[in-house]
Design an enzyme around this catalytic site. Structure first.
Site, PDB file in Angstrom:
ATOM      1  N   LYS A  65      99.264 116.683 -73.080  1.00  0.00           N
ATOM      2  CA  LYS A  65     100.616 116.198 -72.760  1.00  0.00           C
ATOM      3  C   LYS A  65     101.109 115.369 -73.934  1.00  0.00           C
ATOM      4  O   LYS A  65     100.330 114.640 -74.553  1.00  0.00           O
ATOM      5  CB  LYS A  65     100.609 115.346 -71.483  1.00  0.00           C
ATOM      6  CG  LYS A  65     101.982 114.698 -71.187  1.00  0.00           C
ATOM      7  CD  LYS A  65     102.083 114.138 -69.782  1.00  0.00           C
ATOM      8  CE  LYS A  65     101.528 112.752 -69.612  1.00  0.00           C
ATOM      9  NZ  LYS A  65     102.133 111.725 -70.488  1.00  0.00           N
TER      10      LYS A  65
ATOM     11  N   ASP B  58      96.285 113.339 -72.494  1.00  0.00           N
ATOM     12  CA  ASP B  58      97.433 112.800 -73.231  1.00  0.00           C
ATOM     13  C   ASP B  58      97.142 112.724 -74.724  1.00  0.00           C
ATOM     14  O   ASP B  58      96.065 112.274 -75.130  1.00  0.00           O
ATOM     15  CB  ASP B  58      97.713 111.361 -72.759  1.00  0.00           C
ATOM     16  CG  ASP B  58      98.990 111.257 -71.969  1.00  0.00           C
ATOM     17  OD1 ASP B  58      99.839 112.158 -72.039  1.00  0.00           O
ATOM     18  OD2 ASP B  58      99.134 110.235 -71.256  1.00  0.00           O
TER      19      ASP B  58
ATOM     20  N   GLU C 268     109.608 110.674 -65.923  1.00  0.00           N
ATOM     21  CA  GLU C 268     109.184 109.307 -65.595  1.00  0.00           C
ATOM     22  C   GLU C 268     110.378 108.359 -65.603  1.00  0.00           C
ATOM     23  O   GLU C 268     111.242 108.427 -66.490  1.00  0.00           O
ATOM     24  CB  GLU C 268     108.133 108.805 -66.602  1.00  0.00           C
ATOM     25  CG  GLU C 268     107.734 107.343 -66.305  1.00  0.00           C
ATOM     26  CD  GLU C 268     106.481 106.843 -66.992  1.00  0.00           C
ATOM     27  OE1 GLU C 268     105.825 107.621 -67.720  1.00  0.00           O
ATOM     28  OE2 GLU C 268     106.165 105.651 -66.783  1.00  0.00           O
TER      29      GLU C 268
HETATM   30  O1  KIV Z   1      99.549 107.891 -69.248  1.00  0.00           O
HETATM   31  C1  KIV Z   1      99.858 108.174 -68.088  1.00  0.00           C
HETATM   32  O2  KIV Z   1      99.202 107.801 -67.129  1.00  0.00           O
HETATM   33  C2  KIV Z   1     101.082 108.957 -67.900  1.00  0.00           C
HETATM   34  C3  KIV Z   1     101.594 109.087 -66.506  1.00  0.00           C
HETATM   35  C4  KIV Z   1     102.186 107.798 -66.111  1.00  0.00           C
HETATM   36  C5  KIV Z   1     102.532 110.218 -66.359  1.00  0.00           C
HETATM   37  O3  KIV Z   1     101.633 109.446 -68.831  1.00  0.00           O
END
Ligand code: KIV
Length: 274
Positions: free
Chosen positions: A118, A88, A187
């Site tokens: 992401k 992320d 989400e």
């Molecule tokens: O940070 C995370 O765990 C997420 C998931 C909830 C998709 O973005």
């Protein structure tokens, strides 16, 4: 002659090919030992910025930094060998411009060895997603309830429960697909809308609090293992680890207080003299 590059992990094209076929199994992980356990069963491991909540004790995901995410990404890469690892992009590291996003995402890929990043956002992020994907950075998009926007939303609100929100959310889904995202997390989205978007897109949709019709599912590992203090209603708990761990710690504390631990089998005798 140079050696051929051997890619043992699941690849972006392979995940894309699962669209409409085999559901994509995704879970988060933040540490090497957990990544090892997840790797045996999952197609994709997300090093989520949910680490902010479940590892670092923040109230939301705003406080986690790029350095934190890189450290978790490195640990997950060391612990896994088969699953595709996505890291992320934390709040504040990609929203400013495609160039800033590229610099930070390239750092994540170089320093962790992950396959993709992401980032949250739909139409507002399409330029950035195009910029990254055109330059060799695979992007998983994230639309619907986007936790990094918690302060703007004033809390966590399921998206698309009123039909007048559908056009905006469908536009987000089309925007990230057209920009080149290889998959998109849906989400906290009303079930019929998540199903509809899954049918409209050519890329896999990964649901969390969305729909069983999505092309894959993801959960925060601590939530599904029963480790979190509060879990959202959409989480199915497959374990109750907080109870197990608390019981084990209580038993240990009792043993220490009563001197039942360490027993003779846990202590070292002197070497026998010759
Ligand atoms: O940070 C995370 O765990 C997420 C998931 C909830 C998709 O973005």
């Amino acid at each position: 002659m140079s050696k051929p590059v051997v890619i043992r992990r699941l690849t972006v094209p392979k995940i894309r090919c699962q669209k409409g076929k085999t559901p994509v199994v995704c879970l988060t992980a933040y540490t090497a030992p957990m990544a090892k356990l997840v790797d045996s069963h999952a197609d994709l491991i997300l090093v989520g910025d949910s680490a902010a909540n479940v590892i670092h004790g923040f109230d939301n995901t705003i406080g986690i930094t790029l350095d934190h995410m890189i450290m978790h990404g490195q640990a997950v890469m060391r612990g896994s060998e088969k699953a595709l690892v996505v890291v992320d992009m934390p709040f504040g590291t990609y929203e400013e411009s495609p160039q800033v996003a590229y610099r930070n995402a390239a750092r994540v890929m170089q320093e962790t060895g992950c396959t993709a990043v992401k980032l949250e956002g739909g139409t507002t992020m399409n330029e950035t997603i195009s910029f990254l994907t055109a330059r060799g950075i695979p992007v998983m998009a994230h639309i619907g309830l986007t936790p990094q926007a918690v302060q703007t939303m004033g809390g966590y609100r399921t998206q698309g429960r009123n039909k007048d929100e559908w056009a905006r959310l469908e536009a987000d889904a089309h925007a990230v697909e057209e920009a080149g995202a290889f998959a998109v997390v849906l989400e906290g989205m009303a079930e019929p809308l998540a199903e509809r978007i899954t049918g409209l897109l050519k890329i896999p949709t990964i649901g969390i609090g969305a729909s069983a019709a999505c092309d894959g599912q993801i959960l925060v590992i601590d939530d599904m293992l029963g480790m979190s203090e509060r879990t959202p209603g959409f989480v199915k708990q497959y374990g109750h680890l907080a109870v197990d761990i608390s019981g084990a710690i209580e038993a240990y504390a009792n043993d220490v207080r009563t001197r039942a631990f360490p027993g003779p089998e846990h202590t070292y005798a002197m070497k026998k003299e010759k």
